[in-house]
Scaffold this active site. Structure first.
Site, short mmCIF file in Angstrom:
data_model
loop_
_atom_site.label_atom_id
_atom_site.label_comp_id
_atom_site.label_asym_id
_atom_site.label_seq_id
_atom_site.Cartn_x
_atom_site.Cartn_y
_atom_site.Cartn_z
N ALA A 116 -58.34 -53.42 42.49
CA ALA A 116 -58.94 -53.21 41.18
C ALA A 116 -60.46 -53.23 41.12
CB ALA A 116 -58.40 -54.27 40.20
N ALA A 117 -61.14 -53.88 42.06
CA ALA A 117 -62.59 -54.01 41.95
C ALA A 117 -63.26 -52.63 42.05
CB ALA A 117 -63.11 -54.94 43.04
N PRO A 118 -64.36 -52.42 41.31
CA PRO A 118 -65.06 -53.37 40.43
C PRO A 118 -64.54 -53.44 39.00
CG PRO A 118 -66.33 -51.37 40.59
CD PRO A 118 -65.13 -51.17 41.47
N GLY A 119 -63.49 -52.67 38.67
CA GLY A 119 -62.90 -52.84 37.35
C GLY A 119 -62.89 -51.62 36.45
N LYS A 121 -61.04 -48.91 36.40
CA LYS A 121 -59.70 -48.54 35.98
C LYS A 121 -59.00 -49.72 35.30
CE LYS A 121 -59.56 -45.11 39.64
NZ LYS A 121 -60.97 -45.29 40.00
N ARG A 144 -65.75 -59.00 45.72
CA ARG A 144 -65.55 -57.86 44.83
C ARG A 144 -64.73 -58.26 43.61
NH1 ARG A 144 -65.91 -52.64 46.09
NH2 ARG A 144 -63.78 -52.19 45.39
N ASP A 184 -55.29 -47.57 43.34
CA ASP A 184 -56.44 -46.74 43.67
C ASP A 184 -56.85 -47.16 45.07
OD1 ASP A 184 -58.46 -44.80 43.07
OD2 ASP A 184 -59.88 -46.45 42.89
N CYS A 237 -60.06 -41.08 46.19
CA CYS A 237 -61.22 -40.22 45.94
C CYS A 237 -61.55 -39.44 47.21
CB CYS A 237 -62.42 -41.05 45.46
SG CYS A 237 -62.90 -42.39 46.57
#
Length: 482
Positions: A116-119, A121, A144, A184, A237
């Site tokens: 999840a970092a940095p947040g 999403k 992170r 992600d 990505c």
């Protein structure tokens, strides 16, 4: 503007030309001539996109495929604007907004953002929950995860758990616990070469062949944590087929309970290569960077199936990432006991009555001097490395209660009395964010006791302690600006 692609590795260029074909490959190279775009995503939990447009003092252009996304122009220091400090928007590249927008989250769901970092999403997933259910945000890197926690609290999301665990550990403790999961995944970052040429160095050292086993491991564990009927969204990505379609094909082959949910294309989006129903974003087709997105669903299990035989495909081959944080105190927030409010200070009980929500005593926990309000679906049995369990209400200091920054960010000016609202142009806004004492003006009523300091519109910045015509600054030191 001339194309600057000389820094791109020849191997990468050959792979992209093979993937896209010569004509489209040329268009991809031409995309490097474009100026970099800057974008933000409005916090729908605090105000609507339309209200933000009216409020913002900058020229905004909608991100066509994201309802609350906007491009803004070069020159605006958006991270220094008071509205940013009030949690009204998140700075995020436009393509990166897409995964969270496509995961079908509903209020009341148990949602996991596994990496999840940095947040970016996670904050959007939390907004979608509307304070109901549970947002479990995890990152294996403890450092992170700290940045992740700040962004979630800045957005005013109360129903959170933030952890720093490996996916395997989470899957062992929380099998089939979540309704929705977003992965992600760490990747080779080919889609970000335009914005961050430094990513090329990492690609040369650790390219797709390094990341694919990591991605497969993460998704295997995510499948284990997903409830039957639940949805899993996988994104990267990068452009690499090995990290994108091939990972999804592997999941579908190894976990027969998983099925692909076709995603609808929008203008500029592309279908997958060799796997239809996924979504690809390319910088030569949209105003954004490269991204890959696939949505999966776990089929409902038949009653006669063995409930114990649902590990979700092949066994994981090992944990991933930096293990230097494994000395984190695993017992830091291990199942703290419910408290009897009668045993807490009168100061805290009186403060609790001033809050706009009726706090359930069974969800209040005290650990050492900190007071937490747990989410309604908090897994109290889970022995995990937590950075936060629920909303940090504040701390007890020699029997006196001091409200926390996280609590302030969940409120509005009308939710707490007394409060003071400052305009954007008021120099006291910057002074407050620097940690300085605030002096009230002659036409402002004196304030005594805890006070909620807000930005125009009633959006909170933090706490102060009134002493007549002076407000002692209680803005969280870690958030102060220089």
């Amino acid at each position: 503007m001339e194309s600057n692609t000389g820094f791109l590795p020849l191997e990468f260029l050959r792979e992209m030309e093979e993937l896209l074909g010569h004509k489209e490959f040329t268009e991809y190279l031409d995309s490097f001539k474009k100026e970099r775009s800057h974008a933000l995503r409005v916090n729908d939990a605090k105000l609507s996109p339309q209200a933000f447009i009216r409020r913002c003092r900058q020229k905004l252009t909608p991100v066509s495929w994201i309802s609350n996304g906007f491009f803004y122009e070069e020159g605006w220091e958006a991270a220094k604007d008071p509205d940013y400090a009030a949690g009204l928007y998140y700075l995020q590249e436009a393509s990166a907004m897409t995964p969270a927008s496509l995961l079908p989250v509903s209020p009341g769901d148990r949602v996991l953002d596994l990496c999840a970092a940095p947040g970016g999403k996670a904050t959007e997933l939390g907004v979608k929950l509307k304070g109901k259910g549970l947002l479990f945000a995890n990152d294996i890197s403890n450092s992170r995860a700290m940045a992740l926690l700040k962004n979630l609290e800045l957005f005013g999301i109360p129903n959170i758990c933030v952890s720093s665990e490996s996916p395997r550990r989470l899957a062992k403790v929380l099998p089939e616990f979540f309704d929705k999961i977003l992965v992600d995944a760490p990747c080779s970052g080919e889609g970000m070469f335009f914005r961050e040429p430094a990513m090329v160095k990492d690609w040369k050292e650790r390219g797709p062949a390094y990341y694919q086993p990591i991605q497969k491991e993460i998704v295997v564990q995510a499948v284990r944590m997903l409830k039957p009927g639940g949805f899993l969204l996988y994104s990267t990505c990068t452009f690499s087929k090995a990290e994108d379609e091939d990972v999804i094909a592997s999941v579908l082959a190894d976990a027969p309970e998983m099925e692909l949910v076709p995603l609808s294309l929008f203008p500029g989006a592309s279908d997958g290569f060799g796997l239809s129903g996924v979504l690809r974003l390319f910088p030569h087709k949209i105003r954004g960077e490269g991204h890959f997105i696939a949505l999966l669903r776990k089929r409902e299990r038949k009653v006669e199936e063995d409930a114990g035989d649902h590990a979700g495909g092949q066994k994981a081959k090992g944990e991933y990432g930096d293990k230097s944080n494994l000395n984190f105190n695993r017992n830091a927030l291990k199942n703290p006991k419910a408290v009897d409010l009668k045993n807490l200070s009168e100061d805290f009980r009186l403060f609790l009555k001033k809050l706009p929500f009726a706090a359930e005593a069974s969800r209040i926990r005290v650990l050492q001097d900190k007071v937490y309000y747990l989410p309604e679906d908090f897994p109290s049995w889970a022995n995990l490395r937590y950075l936060r369990t629920g909303l940090l209400l504040g701390k007890l200091n020699h029997g006196r209660f001091e409200p926390g920054q996280a609590l302030a960010m969940t409120l509005r000016a009308d939710d707490f009395s007394p409060s003071i609202t400052l305009s954007h142009e008021d120099l006291r806004v910057l002074r407050y964010r620097k940690g300085e004492t605030i002096v009230l003006e002659d036409d402002e009523e004196e304030i005594r006791g805890w006070c909620l300091v807000c930005l125009e519109g009633g959006f909170p910045l933090g706490w102060a302690k009134g002493e007549g015509n002076r407000l002692k600054n209680k803005y969280y030191p870690g958030w102060r600006c220089g």
